[in-house]
Design a protein around this motif. Sequence first.
Motif, PDB file in Angstrom:
ATOM      1  N   ALA A 168       0.836  -1.203   0.000  1.00  0.00           N
ATOM      2  CA  ALA A 168       0.000   0.000   0.000  1.00  0.00           C
ATOM      3  C   ALA A 168       0.866   1.246   0.000  1.00  0.00           C
ATOM      4  CB  ALA A 168      -0.925  -0.019   1.220  1.00  0.00           C
ATOM      5  N   GLU A 169       2.009   1.192   0.698  1.00  0.00           N
ATOM      6  CA  GLU A 169       2.896   2.349   0.748  1.00  0.00           C
ATOM      7  C   GLU A 169       3.418   2.716  -0.632  1.00  0.00           C
ATOM      8  OE1 GLU A 169       2.560   0.707   4.742  1.00  0.00           O
ATOM      9  OE2 GLU A 169       3.035  -0.209   2.809  1.00  0.00           O
ATOM     10  N   ARG A 170       3.776   1.707  -1.423  1.00  0.00           N
ATOM     11  CA  ARG A 170       4.269   2.008  -2.770  1.00  0.00           C
ATOM     12  C   ARG A 170       3.168   2.626  -3.619  1.00  0.00           C
ATOM     13  NH1 ARG A 170       8.694   0.138  -5.450  1.00  0.00           N
ATOM     14  NH2 ARG A 170       8.943  -1.658  -4.068  1.00  0.00           N
ATOM     15  N   ALA A 171       1.960   2.084  -3.528  1.00  0.00           N
ATOM     16  CA  ALA A 171       0.853   2.612  -4.325  1.00  0.00           C
ATOM     17  C   ALA A 171       0.535   4.051  -3.933  1.00  0.00           C
ATOM     18  CB  ALA A 171      -0.378   1.729  -4.159  1.00  0.00           C
ATOM     19  N   VAL A 172       0.493   4.326  -2.635  1.00  0.00           N
ATOM     20  CA  VAL A 172       0.156   5.671  -2.176  1.00  0.00           C
ATOM     21  C   VAL A 172       1.273   6.655  -2.500  1.00  0.00           C
ATOM     22  CG1 VAL A 172      -0.332   7.073  -0.136  1.00  0.00           C
ATOM     23  CG2 VAL A 172      -1.420   4.842  -0.407  1.00  0.00           C
ATOM     24  N   ALA A 173       2.532   6.251  -2.320  1.00  0.00           N
ATOM     25  CA  ALA A 173       3.651   7.135  -2.664  1.00  0.00           C
ATOM     26  C   ALA A 173       3.632   7.484  -4.143  1.00  0.00           C
ATOM     27  CB  ALA A 173       4.980   6.480  -2.292  1.00  0.00           C
ATOM     28  N   HIS A 174       3.316   6.499  -4.988  1.00  0.00           N
ATOM     29  CA  HIS A 174       3.214   6.747  -6.427  1.00  0.00           C
ATOM     30  C   HIS A 174       2.099   7.735  -6.717  1.00  0.00           C
ATOM     31  CE1 HIS A 174       2.875   4.849 -10.739  1.00  0.00           C
ATOM     32  NE2 HIS A 174       3.066   6.150 -10.760  1.00  0.00           N
ATOM     33  N   GLY A 175       0.953   7.538  -6.067  1.00  0.00           N
ATOM     34  CA  GLY A 175      -0.172   8.438  -6.280  1.00  0.00           C
ATOM     35  C   GLY A 175       0.147   9.857  -5.859  1.00  0.00           C
ATOM     36  N   ILE A 176       0.817  10.028  -4.719  1.00  0.00           N
ATOM     37  CA  ILE A 176       1.193  11.374  -4.286  1.00  0.00           C
ATOM     38  C   ILE A 176       2.157  11.999  -5.275  1.00  0.00           C
ATOM     39  CG2 ILE A 176       2.409  12.692  -2.510  1.00  0.00           C
ATOM     40  CD1 ILE A 176       1.365  10.737  -0.444  1.00  0.00           C
ATOM     41  N   LEU A 356       7.247   7.871   0.932  1.00  0.00           N
ATOM     42  CA  LEU A 356       5.947   8.264   1.450  1.00  0.00           C
ATOM     43  C   LEU A 356       6.103   9.100   2.722  1.00  0.00           C
ATOM     44  CD1 LEU A 356       2.877   8.188   1.518  1.00  0.00           C
ATOM     45  CD2 LEU A 356       3.016   5.915   2.559  1.00  0.00           C
ATOM     46  N   ALA A 357       7.006   8.695   3.610  1.00  0.00           N
ATOM     47  CA  ALA A 357       7.225   9.446   4.844  1.00  0.00           C
ATOM     48  C   ALA A 357       7.717  10.860   4.537  1.00  0.00           C
ATOM     49  CB  ALA A 357       8.235   8.712   5.724  1.00  0.00           C
ATOM     50  N   LEU A 358       8.599  10.991   3.543  1.00  0.00           N
ATOM     51  CA  LEU A 358       9.105  12.309   3.174  1.00  0.00           C
ATOM     52  C   LEU A 358       7.993  13.176   2.600  1.00  0.00           C
ATOM     53  CD1 LEU A 358      11.478  14.258   2.784  1.00  0.00           C
ATOM     54  CD2 LEU A 358      11.861  13.206   0.546  1.00  0.00           C
ATOM     55  N   TYR A 359       7.187  12.600   1.720  1.00  0.00           N
ATOM     56  CA  TYR A 359       6.076  13.367   1.141  1.00  0.00           C
ATOM     57  C   TYR A 359       5.104  13.819   2.229  1.00  0.00           C
ATOM     58  CZ  TYR A 359       7.265  12.196  -3.728  1.00  0.00           C
ATOM     59  OH  TYR A 359       7.867  12.092  -4.956  1.00  0.00           O
ATOM     60  N   ARG A 360       4.803  12.945   3.183  1.00  0.00           N
ATOM     61  CA  ARG A 360       3.876  13.317   4.250  1.00  0.00           C
ATOM     62  C   ARG A 360       4.456  14.448   5.104  1.00  0.00           C
ATOM     63  NH1 ARG A 360       1.649   8.755   7.828  1.00  0.00           N
ATOM     64  NH2 ARG A 360       0.286  10.490   8.395  1.00  0.00           N
ATOM     65  N   GLU A 361       5.759  14.399   5.325  1.00  0.00           N
ATOM     66  CA  GLU A 361       6.409  15.473   6.081  1.00  0.00           C
ATOM     67  C   GLU A 361       6.295  16.799   5.346  1.00  0.00           C
ATOM     68  OE1 GLU A 361      10.992  16.684   7.233  1.00  0.00           O
ATOM     69  OE2 GLU A 361      10.442  14.562   7.210  1.00  0.00           O
ATOM     70  N   ARG A 362       6.550  16.763   4.049  1.00  0.00           N
ATOM     71  CA  ARG A 362       6.504  17.994   3.262  1.00  0.00           C
ATOM     72  C   ARG A 362       5.079  18.502   3.083  1.00  0.00           C
ATOM     73  NH1 ARG A 362      11.109  16.919  -1.455  1.00  0.00           N
ATOM     74  NH2 ARG A 362      12.889  16.861  -0.003  1.00  0.00           N
ATOM     75  N   LEU A 363       4.110  17.615   3.141  1.00  0.00           N
ATOM     76  CA  LEU A 363       2.712  18.003   2.980  1.00  0.00           C
ATOM     77  C   LEU A 363       2.015  18.157   4.332  1.00  0.00           C
ATOM     78  CD1 LEU A 363       1.818  15.697  -0.038  1.00  0.00           C
ATOM     79  CD2 LEU A 363       1.820  18.203  -0.065  1.00  0.00           C
TER      80      LEU A 363
END
Length: 470
Positions: A168-176, A356-363
């Motif tokens: 799920a993490e790969r799918a969500v990171a790709h979507g972001i 994904l963790a980096l994107y969530r931090e930036r967002l």
Amino acid sequence: MTDPAAAYRASLPEGWTTELDLRAYDRTGVPVVATVWRSADGTRSGHGVGYGATEAAAAIGAWGELAEQVLLDDALLHVEPRTATHRELVAERGADRVADPRTLVLPAGADPDRPLRWLPTTRWATGEEVLVPAEFVAPHAGGIAADPPPGGWLVTPITNGMGAGDTAERAVAHGIGELLQRDGDTVDFRALDTGRVVTGIDDPQTVALLDALAAAGLDVTVKLDSTEFAVVVHAVARDAAADPPVVLSAVGEAAAPDRAEAVRKAVLELASSRARRAFAFGPLDRVRALHPDYLAAELAVPLPPQEERALAAMTAWDGLTAAQLDGLLAPMWRRTSEVAFADLPTSAVTGPADTLALYRERLAGFDLLVAPVRVGDVHVAKVLVPGLEVETLSYGRIGERVLRRLLDRGSDLVGLGAPSGDRRPVVLTPEATERVGGPAWLDVAAVARTVGELYPLYREPTRHAPQRAA
């Protein structure tokens, strides 16, 4: 997954599938693969395109893109949307469990207060269910198990924000990543290309790729769009020997935390876009020669309904020479300033979980809503980040952030004050309206003039539609 392409293919519902090597449609040599699925009863279909440095990478991308759309459509067709107004749902569930349509970037002048169809998503941070208008969740209108509400859908459903993977993490990171890509370049490329050229690219893989494309006669330029949440770039190429001419309109886009990854992906996608456009909108005789069985199956199915503007514009392009199309695409060749590759952000983050963790931090401060699907080992997600921007010049969708970018530029497309006529109100929350300085408008006539004959850069008809319609 030991064989991701096979896993994606096996996850699809029963039906007919095929895989096509598109390299022969262009001369770059970059591996490009197309995939097709059609349901057993012939009523539904899906398509994917993948690219990469290797044939295996291209196949994984193509089958993954196909799985994203087909599996989510298939899942949503079994979910009956709830019909209600936003106000009614907030009274019933609470404001934090219903997405405010005004935060989802609406077309200027839209009415979000009427009854809408709603589908469930999951808030990634907490696992809570959050209802969202169905047209933002589904990748296609045909994937919604209901007719449009009175007044129609608020927006045209699009595939942006889709992801697939073994977790799920790969799918969500790709979507972001897709959302950040589109947000970063929404009003900075194509007809509104800001012309910021990236110079001094020294990533060895990208340099080798650029050298190969130059040897094939392509004059490639990489341009910077944004570094706000990720490095967002796009790549274009002039080509005196473009055949068919439509390949000139190819654009490669990418977003990544690291400058080298972003630039490399954009250049690879540029090559992919060339082959895909030659396949989809070039002469049918070439498709018949290279993939006769595929074309016969395609022609046996009626052409689906088309967006008339996209079909008419692409049909007009088919009558242009390479020199004429090169002139029409002048905004894409714009060069106004230079940005050194070495000055762009870099990152050592690798792997989907860390990305994904980096994107969530930036967002931080943005909500993250996910419509997840799992079939066997395959995870698919449609990701929504309310507040990120998309489709301003195609569908007139505009929120606070793009409004600010255009106001800061002094663009005549937007302004503050009372809307009237073609100046339609930008639909914002009261808090956002106050932050930007009051009510704002988008001049839809000015947008139409800006896009002009470049509409196929934004929205395309179904592949082969211009040739079949003719």
